[in-house]
Design a protein around this motif. Structure first.
Motif, PDB file in Angstrom:
ATOM      1  N   UNK A 240       0.825  -1.174   0.000  1.00 17.99           N
ATOM      2  CA  UNK A 240       0.000   0.000   0.000  1.00 17.99           C
ATOM      3  C   UNK A 240       0.876   1.246   0.000  1.00 17.99           C
ATOM      4  N   UNK A 241       0.393   2.262  -0.674  1.00 14.87           N
ATOM      5  CA  UNK A 241       1.131   3.512  -0.698  1.00 14.87           C
ATOM      6  C   UNK A 241       0.916   4.261   0.615  1.00 14.87           C
ATOM      7  N   UNK A 242       1.943   4.839   1.168  1.00 20.44           N
ATOM      8  CA  UNK A 242       1.765   5.586   2.422  1.00 20.44           C
ATOM      9  C   UNK A 242       1.112   6.947   2.172  1.00 20.44           C
ATOM     10  N   UNK A 243       0.377   7.418   3.170  1.00 19.86           N
ATOM     11  CA  UNK A 243      -0.213   8.756   3.208  1.00 19.86           C
ATOM     12  C   UNK A 243      -1.271   9.041   2.135  1.00 19.86           C
ATOM     13  N   UNK A 244      -1.949   8.012   1.624  1.00 17.24           N
ATOM     14  CA  UNK A 244      -3.016   8.265   0.648  1.00 17.24           C
ATOM     15  C   UNK A 244      -4.393   7.922   1.206  1.00 17.24           C
ATOM     16  N   UNK A 245      -4.439   7.223   2.327  1.00 20.09           N
ATOM     17  CA  UNK A 245      -5.716   6.794   2.892  1.00 20.09           C
ATOM     18  C   UNK A 245      -6.218   7.808   3.911  1.00 20.09           C
ATOM     19  N   UNK A 246      -7.545   8.009   3.980  1.00 22.90           N
ATOM     20  CA  UNK A 246      -8.085   8.947   4.973  1.00 22.90           C
ATOM     21  C   UNK A 246      -7.891   8.396   6.386  1.00 22.90           C
ATOM     22  N   UNK A 247      -7.836   9.292   7.341  1.00 24.14           N
ATOM     23  CA  UNK A 247      -7.623   8.917   8.732  1.00 24.14           C
ATOM     24  C   UNK A 247      -8.906   8.303   9.296  1.00 24.14           C
ATOM     25  N   UNK A 248      -8.796   7.110   9.861  1.00 25.57           N
ATOM     26  CA  UNK A 248      -9.924   6.422  10.474  1.00 25.57           C
ATOM     27  C   UNK A 248      -9.911   6.728  11.967  1.00 25.57           C
ATOM     28  N   UNK A 249     -11.036   7.241  12.476  1.00 25.19           N
ATOM     29  CA  UNK A 249     -11.101   7.641  13.881  1.00 25.19           C
ATOM     30  C   UNK A 249     -12.545   7.575  14.360  1.00 25.19           C
ATOM     31  N   UNK A 250     -12.723   7.655  15.672  1.00 24.84           N
ATOM     32  CA  UNK A 250     -14.071   7.701  16.235  1.00 24.84           C
ATOM     33  C   UNK A 250     -14.671   9.082  16.002  1.00 24.84           C
ATOM     34  N   UNK A 251     -15.932   9.106  15.551  1.00 28.15           N
ATOM     35  CA  UNK A 251     -16.642  10.356  15.265  1.00 28.15           C
ATOM     36  C   UNK A 251     -17.955  10.337  16.038  1.00 28.15           C
ATOM     37  N   UNK A 252     -18.320  11.482  16.605  1.00 32.74           N
ATOM     38  CA  UNK A 252     -19.575  11.627  17.336  1.00 32.74           C
ATOM     39  C   UNK A 252     -20.647  12.126  16.375  1.00 32.74           C
ATOM     40  N   UNK A 253     -21.702  11.311  16.187  1.00 36.50           N
ATOM     41  CA  UNK A 253     -22.838  11.694  15.358  1.00 36.50           C
ATOM     42  C   UNK A 253     -23.992  12.061  16.274  1.00 36.50           C
ATOM     43  N   UNK A 254     -24.681  13.153  15.965  1.00 32.64           N
ATOM     44  CA  UNK A 254     -25.805  13.633  16.763  1.00 32.64           C
ATOM     45  C   UNK A 254     -27.065  13.584  15.912  1.00 32.64           C
ATOM     46  N   UNK A 255     -27.981  12.692  16.260  1.00 31.55           N
ATOM     47  CA  UNK A 255     -29.275  12.615  15.582  1.00 31.55           C
ATOM     48  C   UNK A 255     -30.155  13.704  16.172  1.00 31.55           C
ATOM     49  N   UNK A 256     -30.390  14.756  15.403  1.00 29.06           N
ATOM     50  CA  UNK A 256     -31.105  15.917  15.914  1.00 29.06           C
ATOM     51  C   UNK A 256     -32.605  15.662  16.090  1.00 29.06           C
ATOM     52  N   UNK A 257     -33.184  14.701  15.367  1.00 27.39           N
ATOM     53  CA  UNK A 257     -34.617  14.453  15.490  1.00 27.39           C
ATOM     54  C   UNK A 257     -34.969  13.704  16.769  1.00 27.39           C
ATOM     55  N   UNK A 258     -34.062  12.860  17.273  1.00 28.00           N
ATOM     56  CA  UNK A 258     -34.348  12.135  18.517  1.00 28.00           C
ATOM     57  C   UNK A 258     -33.391  12.525  19.637  1.00 28.00           C
ATOM     58  N   UNK A 259     -32.490  13.483  19.376  1.00 31.71           N
ATOM     59  CA  UNK A 259     -31.499  13.955  20.340  1.00 31.71           C
ATOM     60  C   UNK A 259     -30.677  12.796  20.901  1.00 31.71           C
ATOM     61  N   UNK A 260     -30.156  11.957  20.000  1.00 37.71           N
ATOM     62  CA  UNK A 260     -29.352  10.800  20.353  1.00 37.71           C
ATOM     63  C   UNK A 260     -27.925  11.008  19.869  1.00 37.71           C
ATOM     64  N   UNK A 261     -26.963  10.593  20.678  1.00 33.17           N
ATOM     65  CA  UNK A 261     -25.550  10.687  20.310  1.00 33.17           C
ATOM     66  C   UNK A 261     -25.005   9.283  20.085  1.00 33.17           C
ATOM     67  N   UNK A 262     -24.236   9.118  18.995  1.00 37.05           N
ATOM     68  CA  UNK A 262     -23.676   7.827  18.633  1.00 37.05           C
ATOM     69  C   UNK A 262     -22.213   8.027  18.274  1.00 37.05           C
ATOM     70  N   UNK A 263     -21.319   7.207  18.856  1.00 33.07           N
ATOM     71  CA  UNK A 263     -19.896   7.256  18.515  1.00 33.07           C
ATOM     72  C   UNK A 263     -19.595   6.053  17.631  1.00 33.07           C
ATOM     73  N   UNK A 264     -19.119   6.344  16.410  1.00 31.15           N
ATOM     74  CA  UNK A 264     -18.844   5.302  15.425  1.00 31.15           C
ATOM     75  C   UNK A 264     -17.513   5.612  14.762  1.00 31.15           C
ATOM     76  N   UNK A 265     -16.754   4.582  14.427  1.00 31.46           N
ATOM     77  CA  UNK A 265     -15.529   4.764  13.675  1.00 31.46           C
ATOM     78  C   UNK A 265     -15.848   5.185  12.255  1.00 31.46           C
ATOM     79  N   UNK A 266     -15.154   6.226  11.758  1.00 33.84           N
ATOM     80  CA  UNK A 266     -15.461   6.750  10.438  1.00 33.84           C
ATOM     81  C   UNK A 266     -14.239   7.479   9.867  1.00 33.84           C
ATOM     82  N   UNK A 267     -14.257   7.690   8.561  1.00 32.72           N
ATOM     83  CA  UNK A 267     -13.223   8.490   7.896  1.00 32.72           C
ATOM     84  C   UNK A 267     -13.742   9.873   7.551  1.00 32.72           C
TER      85      UNK A 267
END
Length: 83
Positions: A1-28
């Motif tokens: 694999x080539x170095x430094x071409x892939x997006x950074x994979x990390x935990x992201x906080x998603x906020x569902x505004x219609x139900x006021x729910x917070x979800x932490x999921x790994x994402x790029x």
């Protein structure tokens, strides 16, 4: 694999505004916003629909369909009053 071409994979906080729910999921997902959740700071993204608010997952969709079927049945077989 080539170095430094892939997006950074990390935990992201998603906020569902219609139900006021917070979800932490790994994402790029790339976002500049951050928010603190349970003592940690995460990249932050708002969303409109998630499994906490979508009718298919909450069961509200089936209730609405069954109400329509019952109403159609009652309308079809209701007694006709003589005038």
């Amino acid at each position: 694999m080539k170095p430094n071409i892939h997006p950074k994979y990390r935990d992201v906080l998603f906020h569902d505004t219609s139900s006021d729910t917070y979800i932490v999921i790994g994402s790029t997902l790339q976002t500049e916003r951050t928010a603190e959740y349970q003592g940690k700071t995460y990249p932050y993204m708002t969303i409109d629909v998630s499994s906490a608010s979508h009718p298919f997952y909450t069961g509200k969709q089936r209730e609405a369909q069954s109400e329509g079927r019952i109403a159609r049945f009652r309308n079809r077989y209701k007694r006709r009053e003589m005038q």
